[in-house]
Design an enzyme around this catalytic site. Structure first.
Site, PDB file in Angstrom:
ATOM      1  N   ARG B  77       0.924  -1.218   0.099  1.00  0.00           N
ATOM      2  CA  ARG B  77       0.198  -0.084  -0.070  1.00  0.00           C
ATOM      3  C   ARG B  77       1.007   1.436   0.015  1.00  0.00           C
ATOM      4  O   ARG B  77       0.301   2.341  -0.422  1.00  0.00           O
ATOM      5  CB  ARG B  77      -0.765   0.131   1.288  1.00  0.00           C
ATOM      6  CG  ARG B  77      -2.189  -1.075   1.159  1.00  0.00           C
ATOM      7  CD  ARG B  77      -3.018  -1.081   2.466  1.00  0.00           C
ATOM      8  NE  ARG B  77      -2.364  -1.522   3.537  1.00  0.00           N
ATOM      9  CZ  ARG B  77      -2.959  -2.262   4.180  1.00  0.00           C
ATOM     10  NH1 ARG B  77      -4.421  -2.471   4.017  1.00  0.00           N
ATOM     11  NH2 ARG B  77      -2.429  -2.807   5.298  1.00  0.00           N
ATOM     12  N   LYS B 186       3.384 -17.325   8.237  1.00  0.00           N
ATOM     13  CA  LYS B 186       2.840 -17.610   9.770  1.00  0.00           C
ATOM     14  C   LYS B 186       2.640 -16.520  10.199  1.00  0.00           C
ATOM     15  O   LYS B 186       3.003 -15.380   9.927  1.00  0.00           O
ATOM     16  CB  LYS B 186       3.700 -18.777  10.395  1.00  0.00           C
ATOM     17  CG  LYS B 186       4.573 -17.849  11.483  1.00  0.00           C
ATOM     18  CD  LYS B 186       5.250 -18.793  12.408  1.00  0.00           C
ATOM     19  CE  LYS B 186       5.738 -18.009  13.490  1.00  0.00           C
ATOM     20  NZ  LYS B 186       5.350 -17.499  14.501  1.00  0.00           N
ATOM     21  N   ASP B 215       7.477 -22.080   7.419  1.00  0.00           N
ATOM     22  CA  ASP B 215       8.080 -21.957   9.100  1.00  0.00           C
ATOM     23  C   ASP B 215       9.461 -21.779   8.969  1.00  0.00           C
ATOM     24  O   ASP B 215      10.166 -23.038   8.850  1.00  0.00           O
ATOM     25  CB  ASP B 215       7.562 -23.241   9.705  1.00  0.00           C
ATOM     26  CG  ASP B 215       7.783 -23.220  11.074  1.00  0.00           C
ATOM     27  OD1 ASP B 215       8.728 -22.391  11.563  1.00  0.00           O
ATOM     28  OD2 ASP B 215       7.382 -24.143  12.114  1.00  0.00           O
ATOM     29  N   HIS B 216      10.063 -20.747   9.123  1.00  0.00           N
ATOM     30  CA  HIS B 216      11.372 -20.530   8.984  1.00  0.00           C
ATOM     31  C   HIS B 216      12.364 -21.394   9.911  1.00  0.00           C
ATOM     32  O   HIS B 216      13.328 -21.369   9.568  1.00  0.00           O
ATOM     33  CB  HIS B 216      11.868 -18.789   9.350  1.00  0.00           C
ATOM     34  CG  HIS B 216      11.820 -18.384  10.714  1.00  0.00           C
ATOM     35  ND1 HIS B 216      10.829 -18.078  11.133  1.00  0.00           N
ATOM     36  CD2 HIS B 216      12.892 -18.486  11.610  1.00  0.00           C
ATOM     37  CE1 HIS B 216      11.009 -17.690  12.497  1.00  0.00           C
ATOM     38  NE2 HIS B 216      12.238 -17.869  12.633  1.00  0.00           N
ATOM     39  N   LYS B 220      16.440 -23.931   9.081  1.00  0.00           N
ATOM     40  CA  LYS B 220      17.565 -23.799   9.689  1.00  0.00           C
ATOM     41  C   LYS B 220      18.470 -25.220   9.511  1.00  0.00           C
ATOM     42  O   LYS B 220      17.889 -26.363   9.466  1.00  0.00           O
ATOM     43  CB  LYS B 220      17.259 -23.683  11.199  1.00  0.00           C
ATOM     44  CG  LYS B 220      16.648 -22.287  11.558  1.00  0.00           C
ATOM     45  CD  LYS B 220      16.513 -21.992  13.206  1.00  0.00           C
ATOM     46  CE  LYS B 220      15.678 -20.884  13.270  1.00  0.00           C
ATOM     47  NZ  LYS B 220      16.768 -19.703  13.290  1.00  0.00           N
ATOM     48  N   GLU B 254      14.060 -17.659  24.112  1.00  0.00           N
ATOM     49  CA  GLU B 254      14.634 -16.453  24.003  1.00  0.00           C
ATOM     50  C   GLU B 254      14.518 -15.480  24.967  1.00  0.00           C
ATOM     51  O   GLU B 254      14.052 -15.740  26.093  1.00  0.00           O
ATOM     52  CB  GLU B 254      13.457 -15.731  22.994  1.00  0.00           C
ATOM     53  CG  GLU B 254      12.915 -16.260  21.814  1.00  0.00           C
ATOM     54  CD  GLU B 254      11.610 -15.661  21.029  1.00  0.00           C
ATOM     55  OE1 GLU B 254      12.091 -14.894  20.210  1.00  0.00           O
ATOM     56  OE2 GLU B 254      10.722 -15.895  21.521  1.00  0.00           O
ATOM     57  N   ASP B 273       2.380 -18.439  19.025  1.00  0.00           N
ATOM     58  CA  ASP B 273       3.415 -17.917  18.229  1.00  0.00           C
ATOM     59  C   ASP B 273       4.666 -18.927  18.109  1.00  0.00           C
ATOM     60  O   ASP B 273       5.209 -18.961  16.966  1.00  0.00           O
ATOM     61  CB  ASP B 273       4.041 -16.752  19.096  1.00  0.00           C
ATOM     62  CG  ASP B 273       4.794 -15.992  18.406  1.00  0.00           C
ATOM     63  OD1 ASP B 273       4.507 -15.656  17.199  1.00  0.00           O
ATOM     64  OD2 ASP B 273       5.903 -15.434  18.797  1.00  0.00           O
ATOM     65  N   HIS B 278       6.441 -23.827  15.168  1.00  0.00           N
ATOM     66  CA  HIS B 278       7.768 -24.360  15.192  1.00  0.00           C
ATOM     67  C   HIS B 278       8.322 -25.540  16.027  1.00  0.00           C
ATOM     68  O   HIS B 278       8.725 -26.366  15.484  1.00  0.00           O
ATOM     69  CB  HIS B 278       8.518 -23.203  15.921  1.00  0.00           C
ATOM     70  CG  HIS B 278       8.477 -21.835  15.113  1.00  0.00           C
ATOM     71  ND1 HIS B 278       8.409 -21.561  13.814  1.00  0.00           N
ATOM     72  CD2 HIS B 278       8.539 -20.631  15.535  1.00  0.00           C
ATOM     73  CE1 HIS B 278       8.392 -20.413  13.402  1.00  0.00           C
ATOM     74  NE2 HIS B 278       8.574 -19.645  14.625  1.00  0.00           N
ATOM     75  N   LYS B 378       9.702 -16.224  26.466  1.00  0.00           N
ATOM     76  CA  LYS B 378      10.470 -14.827  26.196  1.00  0.00           C
ATOM     77  C   LYS B 378      11.190 -14.369  27.407  1.00  0.00           C
ATOM     78  O   LYS B 378      10.606 -14.755  28.480  1.00  0.00           O
ATOM     79  CB  LYS B 378       9.421 -13.976  25.695  1.00  0.00           C
ATOM     80  CG  LYS B 378       9.064 -13.954  24.266  1.00  0.00           C
ATOM     81  CD  LYS B 378       8.402 -13.070  23.556  1.00  0.00           C
ATOM     82  CE  LYS B 378       8.039 -13.284  22.114  1.00  0.00           C
ATOM     83  NZ  LYS B 378       9.297 -13.091  21.319  1.00  0.00           N
ATOM     84  N   LYS B 383      19.354 -17.212  25.420  1.00  0.00           N
ATOM     85  CA  LYS B 383      18.704 -17.745  23.969  1.00  0.00           C
ATOM     86  C   LYS B 383      19.164 -19.118  23.597  1.00  0.00           C
ATOM     87  O   LYS B 383      20.502 -19.296  23.432  1.00  0.00           O
ATOM     88  CB  LYS B 383      19.245 -16.622  22.828  1.00  0.00           C
ATOM     89  CG  LYS B 383      18.531 -16.975  21.414  1.00  0.00           C
ATOM     90  CD  LYS B 383      19.149 -15.947  20.368  1.00  0.00           C
ATOM     91  CE  LYS B 383      18.915 -16.365  19.137  1.00  0.00           C
ATOM     92  NZ  LYS B 383      17.170 -15.974  18.828  1.00  0.00           N
TER      93      LYS B 383
END
Lengths: 343, 527
Positions: B77, B186, B215-216, B220, B254, B273, B278, B378, B383
């Site tokens: 947009r 996602k 799904d990234h 990996k 994370e 999430d 994942h 989180k 991590k």
């Protein structure tokens, strides 16, 4: 690491020292130590590049356990040094063995005898010929019967224009030995780029109406091998050093221009009846720009030049067995271009 | 093969009506994707496109993996011209590309292939403009009608885009030549009903084979290595079952909070999430049976079977099999960080979980009675994403007191930030006495192969261009994952967590999560 000095004329002492190292390793290990998956023989006669070659060979045998025999033709004191290294590797005991032989004054028959006697039996033998000379003044011909593969670099440092002739002549005279020429292996990115021109099916027919090939390179070997590769793929025959005949007996002009650094191609240009296909190194030497002009004109595009480091080339040349049949079909064409009789 | 053979093959191919084979290709090794194509990024002015997608495209080009005939069209947009879009992509590469700022002439060449369509996602005219640009690209770049659409917009506009493409004749069923695929970011729905509704809208236009749900995590390298570890080694498979495995712990921890995503996250939570997509994908990979082949559908069939075998968690069982948490203020890396409820765009009385732990059981022969503990959160201590397969305790104490320090063997597949595999086993401490202690055998991707893994988006976009759907999630798996988590989601939505916030930022998570395992005589690995 242990070192033991002997004479090249005392093969029994050298073998005894190699045996002793294996026995010592076996005594400290739960299982029989792994020694060699390869006999790597390096012939070097140039003191300038001696250390460079041996350092790379040493890195190679660190990854691929080998019996490493150095034929040092720059040294002529007749000495022989044996060095062994034992190390754990994933639970196995690996013994690396290296024998340095000063063969500067040794006749070809003696060198051959040394290699024959010192190579581990029933193990492939690769000869890395790190010398600018491949003629009768060297023991190369004498060694041919004992090696499975010969690694050369026809455009390596100090090589003259004859180097590619010598390599091709050796391969044609010794068909049992697999020739690996780093000068040919370096061509892979250029082969891919030239192939790119004709991935578009609309341009496919033009591939069989090529009338001219120009190669600008810093040394002859790359240009000749590239022409030989194209000829082998397109059924071209050599008419003379500057002309091929395509499968319809039409002439294909071949022009080589010496430009740029050795081992680097600067530009390849193919002419067809209606179009010109050009791949040329850009100002950024890591990028090649491709263009098609004429009837099949396309917007120019660029591709990264994926150069392969010398160590990877040597490793691949020495550890990948089996023939490259496309390279094998290239060799007679190069011989023909050089007027060596085989066409 | 002789040259004559190669040319004969090419001639035969032509006679069969297929595109003739390029004889120059014979014997050449190449990672390049061979099909030319156009890639359309919907949401091209968004954060994901700038941080991940444009750098991925450029690096695919830089690595000579992209086809040489390609077009990239941004659609959003935000008003842009082709030139200003190119400037934005350049800025994105300056900041986020792993290869550093782009350089000429490769950048100039790449930029020529970029164009932009400004438009509202429900404006039919914009899709007509897009169609014209695609046709122009086909003409200019020889992209042969092949199209890959990438939906990187907020999910609520996915149906509008799909319908807009269809109305403009840009869907696969109206296509005259080439292929059309669509990558869907996602989240795929926010619950089972919305996922099904979205699937209905998408399948009005695209068949399942054309849909690539990204799904990234699956892109990996260490995630792909799970299959290599299991099925390219003989030593693990005999132990990979209920007889030898005590439990499996899957962690996606994370240290970051919600950052600028508070508005989105407060309506999502950790279960939606992370766990539903994942983490459950990781569970499927680690628990699946060996596929009959490495084809996309063989692998996805086996993953679906695992999800199908997950024991349903009833509303009554949610309290016994799950734990949820929300972070309060705390300290991470020596810095004070705020609690979740004071993050921007978060409801000060939020009931949303920032930590979720679930105990799953898989009802099949291989995994009966082996608990799979999944957790994600989180603002945790570190991590760390990993899968830990903990093996059973020894059946007999051979070493008496000397064996007191013996640990259960653990195989850890490390996903991020470390990438590799660790095997924890017991060894004798050197010395005259028999003392035994656990040691770690460590494989690290970086040092093991001496190469840096390409980012997941590079791999996945490349796979979609190739038409390889192995690392994308099939609808049946998405639906099944939603079915499994819905009772938990509903229970948590309908039951206010009175103890929130219940873990400090920078900690190992809520005590209720530890209690989940302690009730079964186990404990979590340290994050």
């Amino acid at each position: 690491m242990t070192a033991h000095a002997a004479s090249i004329h005392d093969v029994a002492a050298i073998l005894a020292e190699l045996r002793r190292a294996v026995d010592a390793a076996a005594a400290g290990a739960d299982a029989t130590p792994s020694i060699a998956t390869l006999n790597l023989v390096a012939y070097v006669d140039d003191a300038t590049h001696h250390d460079w070659v041996l350092e790379r060979a040493a890195r190679l045998i660190e990854k691929h356990p080998a019996r490493f025999i150095v034929l040092d033709a720059a040294a002529n004191d007749g000495g022989a040094d044996v060095a062994t290294e034992t190390r754990g590797n994933d639970g196995a005991t690996v013994v690396s063995q290296r024998v340095d032989l000063a063969v500067g004054d040794a006749p070809a028959a003696v060198v051959h005898s040394l290699v024959h006697d010192l190579c581990a039996a029933n193990t492939p033998t690769v000869l890395w010929w790190a010398s600018a000379r491949m003629d009768g003044s060297t023991p190369l011909a004498a060694l041919a019967g004992d090696v499975n593969a010969l690694v050369v670099d026809s455009s390596g440092p100090g090589r003259g224009d004859h180097a590619v002739n010598d390599a091709v002549a050796f391969a044609l005279a010794n068909p049992r030995v697999i020739l690996r020429d780093l000068a040919y292996m370096r061509l892979a990115p250029w082969q891919d780029m030239i192939a790119q021109f004709f991935d578009d099916p609309a341009l496919f027919d033009d591939l069989f109406s090529i009338t001219g090939l120009e190669v600008d390179a810093g040394s002859d070997a790359e240009a000749l091998y590239l022409a030989g590769w194209l000829a082998s793929r397109l059924s071209w025959r050599v008419r003379d050093g500057a002309t091929f005949l395509d499968r319809a007996n039409r002439a294909v002009a071949f022009v080589v221009a010496r430009r740029g650094d050795p081992r680097r191609i600067q530009r390849v240009r193919l002419h067809s009846e209606g179009s010109t296909y050009t791949a040329a190194v850009s100002d950024d030497e890591a990028v090649v720009c491709l263009s098609i002009d004429g009837e099949n004109a396309r917007e120019p595009w660029c591709v990264p030049l994926q150069s392969v480091d010398i160590m990877s080339l040597v490793e691949r040349a020495t550890t990948v067995f089996g023939r490259d049949q496309i390279f094998d079909t290239t060799l007679p064409t190069v011989a023909g271009l050089r007027g060596m009789g085989a066409r | 093969m002789s040259p004559a053979d190669g040319i004969a093959t090419a001639t035969r191919a032509a006679a069969d009506g297929a595109a003739p084979a390029n004889p120059l290709r014979e014997g050449l090794e190449s990672n390049r994707i061979t099909d030319p194509c156009n890639i359309v990024f919907f949401g091209a002015s968004g954060d994901l496109a700038n941080r991940m997608l444009f750098p991925a495209m450029y690096n695919l080009r830089l690595g000579d993996i992209m086809p040489t005939s390609f077009g990239i069209i941004g659609f959003s947009r935000t008003p842009e011209t082709d030139d200003s879009f190119r400037d934005n992509v350049h800025k994105s590469l300056d900041t986020f590309s792993r290869s550093g700022p782009p350089r000429d002439p490769l950048w100039s060449d790449f930029a020529k292939h970029l164009s932009y369509v400004t438009g509202d996602f429900d404006d039919p005219d914009c899709y007509r403009k897009l169609g014209k640009q695609l046709d122009a690209n086909d003409e200019q770049f020889g992209t042969g009608g092949n199209r890959l659409y990438y939906l990187s917009t907020p999910p609520q506009v996915f149906p509008k885009i799909v319908a807009g493409l269809d109305a403009a004749g840009l869907g696969p069923r109206q296509q005259k030549k080439g292929w059309t695929r669509i990558i869907v970011e996602k989240p795929f729905g926010t619950d089972l009903d919305t996922a099904r509704a979205l699937q209905t809208e998408i399948t009005k236009v695209f068949d399942e084979q054309h849909v690539y749900r990204i799904d990234h995590y699956l892109g990996k390298e260490p995630v792909q290595d799970i299959m290599a570890l299991r099925f390219a080694n003989i030593i693990f498979e005999p132990l990979w079952n209920r007889r030898y495995v005590d439990c499996v712990q899957i962690t996606a921890a994370e240290t970051v909070g919600v950052e600028l995503r508070g508005g989105y996250y407060d309506h999502a939570g950790a279960l939606r999430d992370m766990i539903q997509n994942h983490v459950m994908n990781l569970l499927a990979l680690v628990a699946m049976e060996p596929p009959v082949s490495a084809s996309a559908d063989s692998i996805r069939d086996e993953k679906f079977k695992v999800l199908s075998a997950l024991r349903p968690i009833s509303a009554d069982d949610v309290a016994k099999t799950t734990a949820r948490g929300q972070y309060g203020p705390g300290v991470i890396a020596g810095k004070d960080v705020p609690g979740y409820r004071t993050e921007p765009d978060v409801d000060p009385n939020s009931n949303t979980e920032t930590y979720a732990a679930v105990r799953f059981a898989i009802d099949n022969w291989r995994w009966a009675d082996v608990p799979f503990y999944l957790r994600s959160g989180k603002r945790l201590a570190r991590k760390n994403s990993e899968i830990a397969v903990r093996f059973r305790a020894l059946p007999h104490r051979l070493f008496g007191e000397a064996g007191d320090a013996i640990e259960q063997n653990t195989l850890v597949m490390k996903i991020e930030p470390d990438e590799g595999v660790q095997l924890r086993f017991n060894a004798k401490v050197p010395g005259p006495k028999m003392h035994i202690r656990a040691v770690t055998m460590d494989f690290n991707y970086g040092s093991g192969f001496g190469v840096v893994s390409a980012p997941a988006y590079e791999r996945l976009i490349g796979d979609a261009m190739r038409g390889d759907a192995t690392l994308f999630t099939r609808w049946d798996a998405v639906e099944r994952a939603w079915e499994v988590v819905m009772p938990i989601l509903d229970t948590w939505l309908n039951t206010r967590a009175t103890d929130f916030p219940n873990y400090a930022a920078g900690s190992q998570g809520p005590a209720s999560s530890d209690a989940l395992l302690a009730a079964e005589g186990r404990e979590w690995r340290q994050i």
